[in-house]
Design a protein around this motif. Structure first.
Motif, PDB file in Angstrom:
ATOM      1  N   PHE A 115     -14.505  23.103  54.837  1.00  0.00           N
ATOM      2  CA  PHE A 115     -13.438  22.120  55.014  1.00  0.00           C
ATOM      3  C   PHE A 115     -13.854  20.908  55.841  1.00  0.00           C
ATOM      4  O   PHE A 115     -13.054  20.050  56.111  1.00  0.00           O
ATOM      5  N   ARG A 126      -6.449  19.816  52.883  1.00  0.00           N
ATOM      6  CA  ARG A 126      -6.045  21.216  52.967  1.00  0.00           C
ATOM      7  C   ARG A 126      -6.678  22.047  51.858  1.00  0.00           C
ATOM      8  O   ARG A 126      -6.734  21.627  50.713  1.00  0.00           O
ATOM      9  N   GLY A 127      -7.129  23.217  52.233  1.00  0.00           N
ATOM     10  CA  GLY A 127      -7.761  24.104  51.255  1.00  0.00           C
ATOM     11  C   GLY A 127      -9.178  23.683  50.896  1.00  0.00           C
ATOM     12  O   GLY A 127      -9.766  24.204  49.943  1.00  0.00           O
ATOM     13  N   GLY A 128      -9.734  22.768  51.686  1.00  0.00           N
ATOM     14  CA  GLY A 128     -11.024  22.177  51.310  1.00  0.00           C
ATOM     15  C   GLY A 128     -12.241  23.084  51.417  1.00  0.00           C
ATOM     16  O   GLY A 128     -13.329  22.721  50.948  1.00  0.00           O
ATOM     17  N   SER A 129     -12.096  24.272  51.985  1.00  0.00           N
ATOM     18  CA  SER A 129     -13.264  25.155  52.104  1.00  0.00           C
ATOM     19  C   SER A 129     -13.822  25.552  50.744  1.00  0.00           C
ATOM     20  O   SER A 129     -15.030  25.776  50.604  1.00  0.00           O
ATOM     21  N   SER A 180     -13.159  29.880  56.106  1.00  0.00           N
ATOM     22  CA  SER A 180     -12.005  29.067  56.516  1.00  0.00           C
ATOM     23  C   SER A 180     -11.574  29.477  57.924  1.00  0.00           C
ATOM     24  O   SER A 180     -12.048  30.479  58.453  1.00  0.00           O
ATOM     25  N   ALA A 181     -10.633  28.746  58.457  1.00  0.00           N
ATOM     26  CA  ALA A 181     -10.078  29.084  59.767  1.00  0.00           C
ATOM     27  C   ALA A 181      -9.249  30.369  59.658  1.00  0.00           C
ATOM     28  O   ALA A 181      -8.682  30.667  58.612  1.00  0.00           O
ATOM     29  N   THR A 207      -5.021  26.637  61.010  1.00  0.00           N
ATOM     30  CA  THR A 207      -4.957  25.204  60.703  1.00  0.00           C
ATOM     31  C   THR A 207      -3.520  24.697  60.837  1.00  0.00           C
ATOM     32  O   THR A 207      -3.284  23.637  61.427  1.00  0.00           O
ATOM     33  N   GLU A 261     -12.358  26.296  61.991  1.00  0.00           N
ATOM     34  CA  GLU A 261     -13.471  26.892  61.245  1.00  0.00           C
ATOM     35  C   GLU A 261     -14.651  27.225  62.175  1.00  0.00           C
ATOM     36  O   GLU A 261     -15.441  28.113  61.881  1.00  0.00           O
TER      37      GLU A 261
HETATM   38  N1  ASP Z   1      -8.489  25.828  57.012  1.00  0.00           N
HETATM   39  C1  ASP Z   1      -8.230  24.775  56.067  1.00  0.00           C
HETATM   40  C2  ASP Z   1      -6.813  24.899  55.539  1.00  0.00           C
HETATM   41  O1  ASP Z   1      -6.084  25.816  55.902  1.00  0.00           O
HETATM   42  C3  ASP Z   1      -9.217  24.771  54.953  1.00  0.00           C
HETATM   43  C4  ASP Z   1      -9.171  25.965  54.045  1.00  0.00           C
HETATM   44  O2  ASP Z   1      -8.567  26.982  54.359  1.00  0.00           O
HETATM   45  O3  ASP Z   1      -9.789  25.886  52.980  1.00  0.00           O
HETATM   46  O4  ASP Z   1      -6.410  24.072  54.758  1.00  0.00           O
END
Ligand code: ASP
Ligand code: MG
Length: 423
Positions: free
Chosen positions: A136, A151-154, A41-42, A47, A74
């Protein structure tokens, strides 16, 4: 030994130290004889910071350019991680989502993965590299534009790659030691779950548990990829999420898996709806036509004298304005009296497949809330979940009360939160 996919979240790679620590872990997996694919992830809150920046430039960030911007986060972490691994004397190559073959539909900001063609990843692995993939993100099938998965797609990237590469396991490294019986940020005595079924995990995820995203668990269940959620900060065994517990894990299905809470929803009450066929249909058609997903719905018994009733429903706070505007426009057509909007609510859910066969769970849940002096506003249930809506400022206390009442408290304060700003 087989192939493992490891995913590291933003808090695990928040700074240079974090990146070096993670690099060591990855190299250890490689030294143990695994082929290793890493999804990253970033860094930290990157993000969120990019989103803030976009909003300063334009109040309505455009889909395509917004995705172009966010995927930069990312790219930074993947390149740095590959460098850190090389510095430890191992070969690594980083790949964008597009290069890794993550093909999506073209819905910007919340694209869905429709195919994964990881040819370049295979080649990199066969040549002895550790492959680092930007989470992501993907590339749309039709327009070849860069997309993001929401969001959170990693996590979803990691599971999708694990499925496409036929990995043994998808390890999700995060800032807590696994999936807990409640959010460890709220319940100090939350217990780490050793194993949880896909079914219960899906229900927890859709009830507000943030440790794994619903879409990621759904994907893992569809392709039967075991997920191991664990911390990148400790060496502990985490939580296995799979159809069945592995043979060496001597665990049984718990009656209750956990308590989840969600403060991201709001409640709309449509007051004075005529009690006749077609009214609910008209209200929710209006909501659906605006692409808004609703959660709970409750209709009161109509008052005999007036023939009117109230209908309440919950929806993401972020969609609240849109829903109110849309309903106001249809007020004359639908024929209700007024709308009430309330964003000071919280949803608390008790989840566990065992409640199917154990009577008294609902009664115990309501009793625990009553003992804590918490008033229930809405109730909804599924086969393996009971949810209630309460006042937002009572949520933490309510979660702790229910957690204790169902015997979920651990003897020690084992729930450690290692990182993250919770942003
Ligand atoms: N960097 C993106 C986010 O903060 C994806 C992730 O963290 O999964 O949503
Ligand atoms: Mg993040």
């Amino acid at each position: 030994m087989g192939l493992v996919v490891q995913k590291y979240g933003g808090s695990s790679v928040a700074d240079a130290e974090g990146i070096k620590r993670v690099a060591k872990r990855i190299v250890d997996a490689k030294k143990n004889g695994h082929q290793v694919v890493v999804v990253v992830s970033a860094m930290g809150d990157t993000t969120d910071e990019l989103i803030d920046l976009a909003e300063q430039v334009s109040p309505i960030p455009a889909g395509r350019e917004f995705d172009m911007l966010l995927t930069a986060g990312e790219r930074i972490s993947m390149a740095l991680l590959a460098m850190a691994i090389k510095n430890l004397g191992h070969e690594a190559q980083s790949f964008t989502g597009s290069q890794a073959g993550v093909i999506t539909d073209s819905v910007h900001n919340k694209a869905r993965i429709i195919d994964v063609t990881p040819g370049r990843i295979r080649t990199a692995l066969d040549e002895g590299n550790i492959a680092i993939v930007a989470g992501f993100q993907g590339v749309s099938q039709d327009k070849k534009d860069i997309t993001t998965l929401g969001r959170g797609g990693s996590d979803t990237t990691a599971v999708a790659l694990a499925a496409a590469l036929d990995a043994e396991v998808c390890e999700i490294y995060t800032d807590v030691d696994g999936v807990f019986t409640a959010d460890p940020r709220v319940v100090k005595k939350a217990r780490k779950i050793d194993w949880i079924s896909f079914e219960d995990m899906l229900e927890l995820a859709s009830s507000g548990s943030k440790v794994l995203l619903h879409r990621c668990v759904e994907y893992a269940r569809r392709y039967n990829i075991p997920i191991h959620v664990r911390s990148s900060f400790s060496g502990l065994q985490g939580t296995w999420v799979s159809n069945e517990p592995r043979g060496d894990l001597k665990v049984e299905q718990a009656i209750i898996s956990g308590v989840a809470h969600d403060t991201s929803e709001a409640k709309i009450t449509v007051v004075g709806v005529p009690d006749k066929p077609g009214e609910a249909a008209a209200i929710f058609r209006t909501i659906a036509d605006n692409e808004i997903n609703i959660d709970m719905v409750v209709q009161n018994v109509s008052a005999a004298s007036t023939g009117l009733t109230d209908i309440s429903f919950t929806l993401p706070k972020a969609e609240g304005r849109k829903a109110i505007d849309a309903l106001e426009k249809q007020k004359g057509l639908i024929g209700f009296e007024s709308l009430r909007y309330d964003d000071q609510i919280a949803k608390i859910s008790l989840v566990g497949a065992g409640m199917k066969t154990n009577p008294g769970v609902t009664a115990g849940f309501f009793q625990a809330l009553a003992d804590a002096g918490v008033n229930i506003e809405l109730i909804s249930t599924s086969e393996i979940r009971i949810s209630v809506v309460t006042r937002a400022d009572e949520v933490n206390e309510a979660v702790r009360a229910v957690h204790t009442a169902f015997g979920l408290d651990s003897d020690s304060d084992e729930a450690v939160v290692y990182g993250g700003t919770g942003r």
